[in-house]
Scaffold this motif. Sequence first.
Motif, short mmCIF file in Angstrom:
data_model
loop_
_atom_site.label_atom_id
_atom_site.label_comp_id
_atom_site.label_asym_id
_atom_site.label_seq_id
_atom_site.Cartn_x
_atom_site.Cartn_y
_atom_site.Cartn_z
N SER A 127 0.83 -1.21 0.00
CA SER A 127 0.00 0.00 0.00
C SER A 127 0.86 1.27 0.00
O SER A 127 0.35 2.36 -0.22
N ILE A 128 2.17 1.11 0.23
CA ILE A 128 3.09 2.25 0.24
C ILE A 128 3.79 2.32 -1.12
O ILE A 128 4.45 1.36 -1.52
N PRO A 129 3.67 3.43 -1.84
CA PRO A 129 4.34 3.52 -3.14
C PRO A 129 5.86 3.49 -3.00
O PRO A 129 6.42 3.98 -2.02
N TYR A 130 6.50 2.88 -4.01
CA TYR A 130 7.96 2.81 -4.02
C TYR A 130 8.46 2.84 -5.46
O TYR A 130 7.71 2.55 -6.40
N ILE A 131 9.73 3.19 -5.59
CA ILE A 131 10.40 3.10 -6.88
C ILE A 131 11.68 2.30 -6.68
O ILE A 131 12.25 2.27 -5.59
N VAL B 64 2.63 12.81 -0.09
CA VAL B 64 2.51 11.35 -0.13
C VAL B 64 3.85 10.71 0.23
O VAL B 64 4.85 10.91 -0.45
N LEU B 65 3.85 9.95 1.31
CA LEU B 65 5.04 9.22 1.72
C LEU B 65 5.35 8.15 0.68
O LEU B 65 4.45 7.50 0.16
N TYR B 66 6.63 7.99 0.35
CA TYR B 66 7.02 6.93 -0.59
C TYR B 66 8.45 6.50 -0.29
O TYR B 66 9.15 7.13 0.52
N ALA B 67 8.89 5.42 -0.95
CA ALA B 67 10.23 4.88 -0.72
C ALA B 67 10.97 4.69 -2.04
O ALA B 67 10.35 4.52 -3.09
N HIS B 68 12.29 4.69 -1.95
CA HIS B 68 13.15 4.50 -3.12
C HIS B 68 14.21 3.46 -2.75
O HIS B 68 15.02 3.68 -1.85
N VAL C 71 13.26 6.46 2.66
CA VAL C 71 11.84 6.69 2.86
C VAL C 71 11.64 8.20 2.94
O VAL C 71 12.25 8.87 3.78
N TYR C 72 10.81 8.72 2.05
CA TYR C 72 10.55 10.15 1.96
C TYR C 72 9.26 10.47 2.71
O TYR C 72 8.16 10.07 2.29
N VAL C 73 9.41 11.18 3.82
CA VAL C 73 8.27 11.58 4.64
C VAL C 73 7.99 13.05 4.32
O VAL C 73 8.89 13.89 4.39
N PRO C 74 6.74 13.37 3.96
CA PRO C 74 6.43 14.77 3.66
C PRO C 74 6.78 15.69 4.83
O PRO C 74 6.57 15.34 6.00
N ALA C 75 7.37 16.83 4.52
CA ALA C 75 7.75 17.80 5.55
C ALA C 75 6.54 18.14 6.41
O ALA C 75 5.44 18.35 5.91
N GLY C 76 6.75 18.15 7.71
CA GLY C 76 5.68 18.48 8.64
C GLY C 76 4.90 17.28 9.13
O GLY C 76 4.17 17.38 10.12
#
Length: 130
Positions: A21-25, A37-41, A69-74
Motif C-alpha cells: 500500500s506504500i508507493p515505491y520506486i 505522499v510518503l514513498y520509498a526508493h 523513505v521520503y516523509v512529507p515535511a511536517g
Amino acid sequence: MNNLDDILAINARFRQTWDQSIPYILDNDPSIEEPGVLYAHLQVDPGNRDRLSIGQRSYKQIGRIILDVYVPAGDSVEEGWALIEQFSAAFTDWHTDDYRLRCDPPEYRTDDVEVNWFIITASVPYTAEH
C-alpha cells in the motif's frame, strides 16, 4: 551469480516483504514525488569486487542495499521509521538459498536537506560470491 542476479534477488525479496500500500520506486524508475505522499526508493549499489582466488575466476562483491523513505515535511516520522524497521527486519541476516548473497545489519541516517521531505535511510551491506 552476477550483479544482475544479485539485484533481481534483492528486488524480489523487497517486493515479497514490502507493504504494497506504500508507493515505491526501484533504482532508475520515474520519480513518484507527489506532494504530501510518503514513498520509498530502493537502490542496489553493487560496490567493489575482490578476487577470491588466483586460479579460479571467483570474486567477492561487496555492495549495499539502500532504502530511502521520503516523509512529507511536517508529517510525523513514525510511519517512515516503521517502514525502515520493516525493511531492516526483511534484510538483516537474509541470504539467498545457496548462500551466495548474504546481508548484514543496516546502518541508519536521516536527512532534511530536501525542502519538502524528511528522508530516513537504511543501508544494508551485502556480500555476494560470483
